[in-house]
Scaffold this active site. Structure first.
Site, PDB file in Angstrom:
ATOM      1  N   CYS A  19      -6.959 -29.196  30.649  1.00  0.00           N
ATOM      2  CA  CYS A  19      -7.216 -30.632  30.636  1.00  0.00           C
ATOM      3  C   CYS A  19      -6.420 -31.267  29.515  1.00  0.00           C
ATOM      4  CB  CYS A  19      -8.683 -30.907  30.347  1.00  0.00           C
ATOM      5  SG  CYS A  19      -9.796 -30.170  31.530  1.00  0.00           S
ATOM      6  N   GLY A  45      -3.139 -31.098  33.750  1.00  0.00           N
ATOM      7  CA  GLY A  45      -4.121 -31.134  34.822  1.00  0.00           C
ATOM      8  C   GLY A  45      -3.771 -32.187  35.835  1.00  0.00           C
ATOM      9  N   ASN A 119     -11.828 -31.366  26.550  1.00  0.00           N
ATOM     10  CA  ASN A 119     -10.881 -30.302  26.856  1.00  0.00           C
ATOM     11  C   ASN A 119     -11.415 -29.020  26.236  1.00  0.00           C
ATOM     12  OD1 ASN A 119      -7.511 -29.477  25.722  1.00  0.00           O
ATOM     13  ND2 ASN A 119      -8.683 -28.643  27.412  1.00  0.00           N
ATOM     14  N   CYS A 258      -5.467 -21.491  20.357  1.00  0.00           N
ATOM     15  CA  CYS A 258      -5.044 -20.790  21.587  1.00  0.00           C
ATOM     16  C   CYS A 258      -3.528 -20.575  21.575  1.00  0.00           C
ATOM     17  CB  CYS A 258      -5.443 -21.615  22.801  1.00  0.00           C
ATOM     18  SG  CYS A 258      -4.751 -20.967  24.328  1.00  0.00           S
ATOM     19  N   TYR A 264       2.730 -21.231  27.064  1.00  0.00           N
ATOM     20  CA  TYR A 264       2.817 -21.774  28.416  1.00  0.00           C
ATOM     21  C   TYR A 264       2.361 -23.216  28.602  1.00  0.00           C
ATOM     22  CZ  TYR A 264       1.238 -22.290  33.316  1.00  0.00           C
ATOM     23  OH  TYR A 264       0.990 -22.748  34.586  1.00  0.00           O
ATOM     24  N   CYS A 404      -9.874 -15.438  29.820  1.00  0.00           N
ATOM     25  CA  CYS A 404     -10.135 -16.404  28.743  1.00  0.00           C
ATOM     26  C   CYS A 404     -11.444 -17.119  29.036  1.00  0.00           C
ATOM     27  CB  CYS A 404      -9.002 -17.423  28.689  1.00  0.00           C
ATOM     28  SG  CYS A 404      -9.313 -18.734  27.490  1.00  0.00           S
ATOM     29  N   CYS A 455      -5.894 -17.367  18.416  1.00  0.00           N
ATOM     30  CA  CYS A 455      -6.704 -16.514  19.289  1.00  0.00           C
ATOM     31  C   CYS A 455      -5.764 -15.779  20.240  1.00  0.00           C
ATOM     32  CB  CYS A 455      -7.672 -17.378  20.107  1.00  0.00           C
ATOM     33  SG  CYS A 455      -8.566 -16.456  21.391  1.00  0.00           S
ATOM     34  N   CYS A 458      -6.804 -13.010  25.218  1.00  0.00           N
ATOM     35  CA  CYS A 458      -6.331 -12.630  26.562  1.00  0.00           C
ATOM     36  C   CYS A 458      -5.389 -11.429  26.506  1.00  0.00           C
ATOM     37  CB  CYS A 458      -5.693 -13.823  27.272  1.00  0.00           C
ATOM     38  SG  CYS A 458      -4.431 -14.661  26.321  1.00  0.00           S
TER      39      CYS A 458
HETATM   40  P1  AMP Z   1       1.653 -13.805  39.085  1.00  0.00           P
HETATM   41  O1  AMP Z   1       2.922 -13.023  39.157  1.00  0.00           O
HETATM   42  O2  AMP Z   1       1.007 -13.941  40.435  1.00  0.00           O
HETATM   43  O3  AMP Z   1       0.744 -13.248  38.090  1.00  0.00           O
HETATM   44  O4  AMP Z   1       2.017 -15.277  38.627  1.00  0.00           O
HETATM   45  C1  AMP Z   1       2.736 -15.489  37.460  1.00  0.00           C
HETATM   46  C2  AMP Z   1       3.052 -16.959  37.316  1.00  0.00           C
HETATM   47  O5  AMP Z   1       1.865 -17.689  37.042  1.00  0.00           O
HETATM   48  C3  AMP Z   1       3.994 -17.233  36.157  1.00  0.00           C
HETATM   49  O6  AMP Z   1       5.099 -17.969  36.628  1.00  0.00           O
HETATM   50  C4  AMP Z   1       3.207 -18.040  35.170  1.00  0.00           C
HETATM   51  O7  AMP Z   1       3.951 -19.106  34.623  1.00  0.00           O
HETATM   52  C5  AMP Z   1       2.063 -18.602  35.961  1.00  0.00           C
HETATM   53  N1  AMP Z   1       0.868 -18.654  35.113  1.00  0.00           N
HETATM   54  C6  AMP Z   1       0.661 -18.070  33.946  1.00  0.00           C
HETATM   55  N2  AMP Z   1      -0.561 -18.294  33.460  1.00  0.00           N
HETATM   56  C7  AMP Z   1      -1.167 -19.052  34.357  1.00  0.00           C
HETATM   57  C8  AMP Z   1      -2.449 -19.616  34.441  1.00  0.00           C
HETATM   58  N3  AMP Z   1      -3.358 -19.462  33.492  1.00  0.00           N
HETATM   59  N4  AMP Z   1      -2.709 -20.290  35.540  1.00  0.00           N
HETATM   60  C9  AMP Z   1      -1.805 -20.457  36.501  1.00  0.00           C
HETATM   61  N5  AMP Z   1      -0.584 -19.971  36.472  1.00  0.00           N
HETATM   62  C10 AMP Z   1      -0.250 -19.259  35.421  1.00  0.00           C
END
Ligand code: AMP
Length: 480
Positions: A19, A45, A119, A258, A264, A404, A455, A458
């Site tokens: 968020c 979001g 958030n 975090c 990311y 997480c 943190c 994960c």
């Molecule tokens: P996968 O290979 O299915 O695990 O997807 C990896 C992709 O998901 C990468 O391109 C990441 O940027 C993206 N990603 C990483 N963390 C998250 C998250 N918490 N939620 C959604 N997508 C994510």
């Protein structure tokens, strides 16, 4: 492990979650400014957004499903008068995905009218909710944020600030909160400082000082505000007719920012936890190149998540950077999958490889993380399918081994590929020629965490707060 592609469950659907919050005090066009702030925080979001404003007498609230620019038409913004406004853009981290859960929440209670945007994720929300329901509270939504409003409403304290203080001290977990009352605004951050909350100032015409708060400083850049500071962990800032006060409402706790914000979530043009995200991202790539060198012809990012670290990797390794995967930025939730499913449809929808740049090449593919591994495998296949001779996958953080509970939507432990498989097994699953993850010490170095302020749960499973029912939380499907 099934590699079947299920459109509703693909992480693409969930990219850029969490968020974003914004708060504006003392601006004649507070709602418009909040709207612009949310616009800059859209990446945090895209499911729903809302703005609540106050004209000193009344709180006006408007929430909608979808993106900020679609929800806030000039008519809607015109219905949000006043010099104070708070805003929220949401990807659900708790509660169902419905308008009922869109924020800000607003209520009328014995402390007056109140709106809140949150958030983070309150880890003892279900316990608190159970107690409150037992004592007669009625909940409208399933989000954990509503619990806070009930705690405030039930407090015997006379002032809003005192009631809030009492409420916040009962919460555990992650919260960066902005509250709006008829004549004042209160913002607060949890004592560990999990999620960011920046504090800035702007001088609209007329000479009055306007204060702004937001999840990321990229929002300040758009509205022309100057970033002054972060709201400190355990701090509450109260701004009203009598001026502004900053106070510590909770005892000092170990910081737990975090780290995934730097890996990311946050935009690279933001300063988060006092550090430029772009600086961290480039360092992530540089250190990754040092830890996992490989002979290759091109460095290719998975856009957008891998771009900044791929630039770092490329500079460090002396291998040319090429944008050989092109992302379609307009993939939305409304897309209807044809009944005659095309193979790997979801990935093709979002990315297209540039054959000219990949054919016959040894490719280093850089991304920020592997969660389930299914998307990464499709991308590796796509790059190989476009003619790459070798595909070496490099990930700019350590293996994600634990869910997480502080506001990032990771799946339960059983679905995290790295929780249950060795690096070699993951490499085979994603069909890469080699696979390298950044080490924990590399990650710590990239964010310059000399004082252990972050943190890493994960990546380590080592949670900085006590978690009641941890086993249940680890396996719950609707954990989020
Ligand atoms: P996968 O290979 O299915 O695990 O997807 C990896 C992709 O998901 C990468 O391109 C990441 O940027 C993206 N990603 C990483 N963390 C998250 C998250 N918490 N939620 C959604 N997508 C994510």
């Amino acid at each position: 492990m099934s590699d079947e592609f299920r459109f509703e469950e693909t992480p693409f659907d969930k990219l850029h979650e969490e968020c974003g919050v914004i708060a504006v005090y003392g601006h004649a066009e507070a709602a418009n400014i909040a709207y612009l702030g949310l616009y800059a925080l859209q990446h945090r979001g895209q499911e729903s957004a809302g703005i609540a404003s106050s004209d000193g007498r009344e709180i006006h609230n408007y929430r909608g499903m979808g993106r900020v620019a679609e929800i806030f038409t000039p008519e809607v913004l015109g219905s949000l008068p006043g010099e104070m406004a708070i805003g929220h853009t949401r990807y659900s981290t708790a509660g169902d995905t419905a308008l009922l859960n869109a924020q800000p929440f607003s209520v009328a209670c014995n402390k007056g009218r109140l709106a809140v945007a949150h958030n983070g994720n309150i880890t003892n929300a279900s316990e608190l909710r159970r107690e409150l329901e037992h004592e007669g509270s009625i909940f409208q939504a399933s989000s954990d944020t509503e619990v806070i409003l009930h705690l405030v409403a039930r407090s015997r304290e006379r002032t809003l600030a005192a009631a809030l203080r009492e409420a916040l001290l009962q919460l555990e977990g992650a919260f960066s909160l902005v509250f709006l009352a008829e004549d004042r605004m209160i913002v607060a951050r949890d004592p560990h400082g999990f999620r960011p909350l920046a504090f800035g100032q702007m001088e609209p015409s007329g000479g009055k000082t306007c204060y702004v708060f937001g999840s990321e400083t990229c929002a300040f850049d758009l509205i022309g505000a100057v970033y002054l500071d972060d709201v400190a962990p355990g701090e509450m800032v109260i701004i009203g007719p009598e001026g502004m006060t900053r106070e510590r409402y909770a005892p000092v706790r170990d910081r737990a920012h975090c780290v995934f914000e730097h890996v990311y979530f946050s935009r690279p043009d933001s300063i988060v936890f006092g550090r430029h995200v772009a600086q961290s991202r480039e360092m992530l790539g540089r250190l990754l190149a040092r830890e996992h060198p490989v002979e290759a012809d091109v460095v290719v990012p998975v856009p957008d998540s891998g771009v900044a670290s791929a630039i770092g990797f490329s500079s460090e390794a002396g291998i040319p950077f090429r944008q050989a995967l092109i992302r379609n930025h307009y993939v939305g939730r409304t897309f209807i999958e044809p009944s005659q499913a095309i193979r790997d449809f979801g990935v093709k929808l979002k990315f297209n490889p540039v054959r000219h740049l990949l054919e016959g090449k040894r490719v280093v593919l850089v991304d920020d993380s592997i969660v389930r591994g299914t998307v990464s495998r499709k991308i590796v296949r796509m790059v190989r399918g476009a003619g790459a001779r070798e595909v070496h996958l490099r990930i700019s953080c350590p293996p994600t081994v634990s869910p997480c509970f502080y506001g990032v939507d990771t799946p339960m432990k059983a679905e995290l590929i790295a929780a249950n498989h060795s690096i070699e097994e993951i490499r085979r699953f994603v069909e890469a020629d080699s696979l390298g993850y950044l080490s924990l010490s590399g990650l710590r170095k990239a964010v310059a965490d000399d004082r252990h302020d972050y943190c890493y749960a994960c990546y380590t499973g080592d949670y900085p707060t006590e978690l009641i029912n941890i086993e249940e939380m680890m396996t719950a499907k609707d954990r989020r």
